[in-house]
Write a protein that holds these residues in place. Structure first.
Motif, mmCIF file in Angstrom:
data_model
loop_
_atom_site.group_PDB
_atom_site.id
_atom_site.type_symbol
_atom_site.label_atom_id
_atom_site.label_comp_id
_atom_site.label_asym_id
_atom_site.label_seq_id
_atom_site.Cartn_x
_atom_site.Cartn_y
_atom_site.Cartn_z
ATOM 1 N N SER A 242 -33.355 -68.516 55.914
ATOM 2 C CA SER A 242 -34.224 -69.223 54.962
ATOM 3 C C SER A 242 -34.887 -68.252 53.993
ATOM 4 O O SER A 242 -34.973 -68.520 52.789
ATOM 5 C CB SER A 242 -35.305 -70.009 55.706
ATOM 6 O OG SER A 242 -34.722 -70.993 56.498
ATOM 7 N N HIS A 243 -35.357 -67.123 54.514
ATOM 8 C CA HIS A 243 -35.997 -66.102 53.681
ATOM 9 C C HIS A 243 -35.037 -65.601 52.603
ATOM 10 O O HIS A 243 -35.410 -65.480 51.429
ATOM 11 C CB HIS A 243 -36.473 -64.951 54.560
ATOM 12 C CG HIS A 243 -36.875 -63.728 53.791
ATOM 13 N ND1 HIS A 243 -38.070 -63.643 53.095
ATOM 14 C CD2 HIS A 243 -36.235 -62.540 53.593
ATOM 15 C CE1 HIS A 243 -38.146 -62.465 52.504
ATOM 16 N NE2 HIS A 243 -37.052 -61.782 52.793
ATOM 17 N N CYS A 244 -33.795 -65.324 52.993
ATOM 18 C CA CYS A 244 -32.812 -64.798 52.033
ATOM 19 C C CYS A 244 -32.446 -65.846 50.989
ATOM 20 O O CYS A 244 -32.280 -65.514 49.804
ATOM 21 C CB CYS A 244 -31.557 -64.321 52.752
ATOM 22 S SG CYS A 244 -31.806 -62.771 53.619
ATOM 23 N N CYS A 245 -32.323 -67.097 51.403
ATOM 24 C CA CYS A 245 -32.025 -68.158 50.441
ATOM 25 C C CYS A 245 -33.114 -68.234 49.381
ATOM 26 O O CYS A 245 -32.831 -68.334 48.180
ATOM 27 C CB CYS A 245 -31.884 -69.504 51.146
ATOM 28 S SG CYS A 245 -30.355 -69.703 52.082
ATOM 29 N N GLU A 246 -34.365 -68.154 49.826
ATOM 30 C CA GLU A 246 -35.490 -68.206 48.887
ATOM 31 C C GLU A 246 -35.561 -66.931 48.039
ATOM 32 O O GLU A 246 -35.704 -66.991 46.821
ATOM 33 C CB GLU A 246 -36.788 -68.393 49.665
ATOM 34 C CG GLU A 246 -38.001 -68.612 48.782
ATOM 35 C CD GLU A 246 -39.251 -68.892 49.584
ATOM 36 O OE1 GLU A 246 -40.287 -68.283 49.273
ATOM 37 O OE2 GLU A 246 -39.189 -69.716 50.518
ATOM 38 N N LYS A 247 -35.436 -65.785 48.674
ATOM 39 C CA LYS A 247 -35.558 -64.497 47.977
ATOM 40 C C LYS A 247 -34.471 -64.299 46.918
ATOM 41 O O LYS A 247 -34.752 -63.811 45.823
ATOM 42 C CB LYS A 247 -35.496 -63.359 49.003
ATOM 43 C CG LYS A 247 -35.625 -61.966 48.406
ATOM 44 C CD LYS A 247 -35.633 -60.899 49.501
ATOM 45 C CE LYS A 247 -35.744 -59.508 48.914
ATOM 46 N NZ LYS A 247 -35.834 -58.491 49.973
ATOM 47 N N TYR A 248 -33.227 -64.675 47.253
ATOM 48 C CA TYR A 248 -32.107 -64.430 46.345
ATOM 49 C C TYR A 248 -31.695 -65.664 45.550
ATOM 50 O O TYR A 248 -30.754 -65.604 44.764
ATOM 51 C CB TYR A 248 -30.910 -63.867 47.123
ATOM 52 C CG TYR A 248 -31.224 -62.522 47.745
ATOM 53 C CD1 TYR A 248 -31.396 -61.385 46.953
ATOM 54 C CD2 TYR A 248 -31.379 -62.396 49.119
ATOM 55 C CE1 TYR A 248 -31.703 -60.166 47.516
ATOM 56 C CE2 TYR A 248 -31.685 -61.171 49.702
ATOM 57 C CZ TYR A 248 -31.844 -60.056 48.892
ATOM 58 O OH TYR A 248 -32.146 -58.844 49.456
ATOM 59 N N GLY A 249 -32.379 -66.787 45.753
ATOM 60 C CA GLY A 249 -32.155 -67.981 44.955
ATOM 61 C C GLY A 249 -30.841 -68.705 45.212
ATOM 62 O O GLY A 249 -30.222 -69.197 44.276
#
Length: 163
Positions: free
Chosen positions: A17-24
């Motif tokens: 979830s963090h990576c999806c948000e961080k990298y769009g």
């Protein structure tokens, strides 16, 4: 001192979830061939190494799944950790010991938790050094919450022995 990550599966979901948000991106496959999954693996590894660098012994827990293994002309079931791809890719090369804990029911003695240190065809376990003997530790049901203390004790005993 130790840090127990319970469960590693959940940590991987948070990292996802963090990576999806961080990298769009909505899903790692949106990033092109393997790029999104590599970002998740890299972030997951960074988290693990940051904790490790603080000097803690890390203990990871995971649930299990049954995987059908096909080898040559036969097929069999193997119990493995439910680790998602990025977590599996990062952790299996890093960890020193994989304990497998299961419940064994005996109608006369009740339920007992069993921890084993060696892999079989039926389940994944083992140690990187190949020095641990095949130890099976029985934990009475009333002590099941103390299982982490037992795992830590066995691990630390082997460290003192230089294993």
């Amino acid at each position: 001192s130790s840090v127990v990550i319970d469960t590693t599966d959940l940590l991987c979901k948070y990292c996802f979830s963090h990576c999806c948000e961080k990298y769009g991106f909505d899903h790692p496959s949106d990033q092109g061939w393997v790029k999104g999954w590599e970002r998740i693996s890299d972030e997951f590894l960074a988290i693990i190494l940051e904790i490790f660098d603080l000097g803690y012994t890390l203990i990871f827990t995971s649930h299990t799944k049954i995987t059908q293994i096909k080898e040559d002309w036969e097929e069999y079931a193997k119990i493995e950790p439910t680790l998602a791809g990025p977590a599996r890719k990062v952790l299996l090369p890093l960890v020193d010991v994989i304990f497998y804990m299961m419940a064994k029911d005996d109608k006369d003695k009740g339920s007992t938790r069993v921890i084993t240190t060696k892999a079989t065809r039926a389940f994944e376990a083992g140690d990187r050094t190949r020095c641990l003997t095949d130890v099976t530790i029985k934990i009475p049901e009333k002590m099941k919450d103390k299982a982490y203390m037992v795992i830590n004790k066995v691990y630390n005993q082997n460290l003192k022995k230089g294993l």
